[in-house]
Design an enzyme around this catalytic site. Structure first.
Site, short mmCIF file in Angstrom:
data_model
loop_
_atom_site.label_atom_id
_atom_site.label_comp_id
_atom_site.label_asym_id
_atom_site.label_seq_id
_atom_site.Cartn_x
_atom_site.Cartn_y
_atom_site.Cartn_z
N THR A 71 -4.81 15.96 33.28
CA THR A 71 -5.51 15.98 32.00
C THR A 71 -6.56 17.09 31.98
O THR A 71 -6.67 17.83 30.99
CB THR A 71 -6.18 14.60 31.74
OG1 THR A 71 -5.15 13.61 31.73
CG2 THR A 71 -6.93 14.57 30.43
N ASN A 146 7.50 11.97 30.38
CA ASN A 146 7.05 10.83 31.17
C ASN A 146 7.60 9.49 30.68
O ASN A 146 7.55 8.50 31.41
CB ASN A 146 5.52 10.76 31.18
CG ASN A 146 4.92 10.88 29.80
OD1 ASN A 146 5.11 11.88 29.11
ND2 ASN A 146 4.23 9.84 29.38
N GLN A 180 5.61 15.40 35.89
CA GLN A 180 6.74 14.55 36.28
C GLN A 180 7.88 15.38 36.87
O GLN A 180 8.97 14.83 37.12
CB GLN A 180 7.24 13.73 35.08
CG GLN A 180 6.17 12.86 34.40
CD GLN A 180 5.80 11.61 35.20
OE1 GLN A 180 6.43 11.28 36.21
NE2 GLN A 180 4.78 10.90 34.76
N SER A 200 -0.33 16.60 38.93
CA SER A 200 -1.20 15.46 39.19
C SER A 200 -0.90 14.85 40.56
O SER A 200 0.27 14.62 40.89
CB SER A 200 -0.96 14.42 38.09
OG SER A 200 -1.71 13.28 38.35
N HIS A 202 -1.63 11.78 41.74
CA HIS A 202 -1.25 10.37 41.86
C HIS A 202 0.16 10.06 41.38
O HIS A 202 0.60 8.91 41.49
CB HIS A 202 -2.29 9.47 41.16
CG HIS A 202 -2.31 9.53 39.68
ND1 HIS A 202 -1.76 8.55 38.89
CD2 HIS A 202 -2.81 10.44 38.82
CE1 HIS A 202 -1.95 8.85 37.62
NE2 HIS A 202 -2.59 10.00 37.55
N THR A 238 -18.11 20.52 42.40
CA THR A 238 -17.84 20.53 43.83
C THR A 238 -16.41 20.06 44.10
O THR A 238 -15.97 19.05 43.56
CB THR A 238 -18.84 19.59 44.56
OG1 THR A 238 -20.15 20.03 44.23
CG2 THR A 238 -18.64 19.62 46.07
N CYS A 322 3.32 2.83 26.78
CA CYS A 322 2.99 3.95 27.66
C CYS A 322 1.76 3.65 28.50
O CYS A 322 1.80 3.62 29.70
CB CYS A 322 2.79 5.23 26.86
SG CYS A 322 3.10 6.67 27.84
#
Ligand code: PLP
Length: 375
Positions: A71, A146, A180, A200, A202, A238, A322
């Site tokens: 995102t 997705n 994806q 991403s 995760h 950071t 979703c």
């Protein structure tokens, strides 16, 4: 523990990634921007990891930036448009809300947005050609959807844009949300010829809150918020070094075992598709979709069917909802593919990961048979 079939939403952190996270948190606690020895050590580790991931993706390390997730990577690209004179953006009708939510913002700032219909899940290069205008500045088409796993012919779409560019002198930024796709379908950034991409952690058994932004030509990219100047001034804040180290393990593991995983999940996907169709349920995912995602039309509203699966110890998701925060987004995506809302409302999504095995697929098939038999 439930059989977990919601890997398009998020995946379980792998042991290797967790180990790398803990080790790096302990060994490299310094701030990579600090000039003392601990800082220099952390910075060196950060750059080693950047090289390692870039090499796994066959891209220059200077084109890779760490962010807090896809995102943020997407936001970095879309918000940077605000420095330009307004023009046109073109996005596909099946983009994730991380992309599509930029339309009202850009419109508010005087931009024009065109939506490219991805009928049956596929964006058509000829239709893209018709939408390109001399003031088009960005085209965003995701690599893999997705909700359905539909994959786009990014190379062909990029070629269409590059052909159009030859008519004028202005470059159009081609962005592809690739969350994806990485590790899940054949995916070669350089060969695709894209200018930017988001990833991403995760979704590939890495931690939440870590992601990557690929920029083919970083020198021409001006971020809205460079803040503390980290990531060569492209992303302030950071660096989350332990999560970046864990992400390295995730990327190496998915890219390293790509072929075997792709074959194995492909076969699981086929078995499940056959079972769904035998039970009279329509599969919405195109034949050539990513093998890691199947969306199908259940005989009941999706929330009800997902609850019934959950009662049988299977974690799936409603293809129409979703996510709980963006109710209706999945339904919009399915309708963006040309699927009627009555079908979209009954859509259920199951999604796999590297650890999905034939046994869990068999358990899923047993569960849907039981539900069909009223058990
Ligand atoms: N794009 C796609 C296609 C996704 O599936 C997701 C995750 O839901 C995102 C973007 C957002 O990713 P992140 O959670 O890393 O911000």
């Amino acid at each position: 523990m439930d059989l977990y079939f919601d890997n398009a939403a998020t995946t379980r952190l792998s042991d290797k990634a967790l180990e790398a996270y803990i080790r790096t948190e302990k060994e490299f606690f310094g701030n990579p921007s600090s000039v003392h020895r601990e800082g220099i050590k952390a910075k060196k580790e950060l750059e080693r990891i950047r090289e390692s991931i870039a090499s796994a993706l066959s891209i220059p390390s200077a084109s890779l930036f760490f962010t807090s997730g896809a995102t943020e990577s997407i936001s970095a690209v879309f918000s940077s448009l605000l420095f330009n004179e307004p023009g046109r953006i073109i996005i596909s009708s099946i983009e994730h809300e991380a992309v599509s939510s930029w339309i009202p913002i850009l419109k508010h700032h005087g931009w024009d947005a065109a939506v490219l219909k991805a009928r049956g899940g596929k964006a058509d290069p000829e239709e893209l050609k018709a939408l390109l205008t001399p003031d088009t500045k960005l085209v965003a088409i995701m690599a893999v959807n997705n909700v359905t796993g539909a994959r786009e012919d990014i190379k062909e779409l990029v070629n269409t844009v590059r052909e159009y560019e030859k008519r004028g002198n202005r470059r159009i930024f081609f962005f592809s949300d690739s969350v994806q796709a990485l590790g899940k379908i054949p995916y070669d950034i350089k060969a695709l010829g894209i200018d930017g991409a988001s990833f991403s952690g995760h979704k590939i058994n890495g931690p939440r809150g870590i992601g990557m932004l690929y920029l083919r030509n970083p020198s021409s990219f001006r971020p809205l918020a460079p803040a503390g100047g980290q990531e060569k001034g492209k992303r302030g804040g950071t660096e989350n070094l332990p999560a970046i180290a864990a992400l390295e393990q995730a990327v190496l593991s998915w890219t390293g075992s790509f072929s075997s995983g792709y074959e194995r999940i492909g076969s699981i996907n086929r078995d499940i598709r056959i079972a769904l169709e035998e039970l009279g349920m329509e599969v919405l995912s195109p034949e050539d979709a990513s093998p890691y995602i199947i969306s199908f039309v259940s005989p009941l509203p999706s929330e009800v069917y997902v609850r019934m699966l959950s009662d049988k110890g299977i974690a799936a998701s409603s293809g129409s909802a979703c996510s709980n925060n963006a109710k209706g987004e999945g339904e919009k995506i399915l309708m963006g593919m040309g699927i009627k809302s009555s079908k979209a409302r009954n859509a259920v999504r199951i999604s796999f990961s590297g650890d999905t095995d034939a046994e869990s697929a068999a358990a899923f098939i047993k569960a849907i048979k039981e539900i069909s038999n009223g058990q």
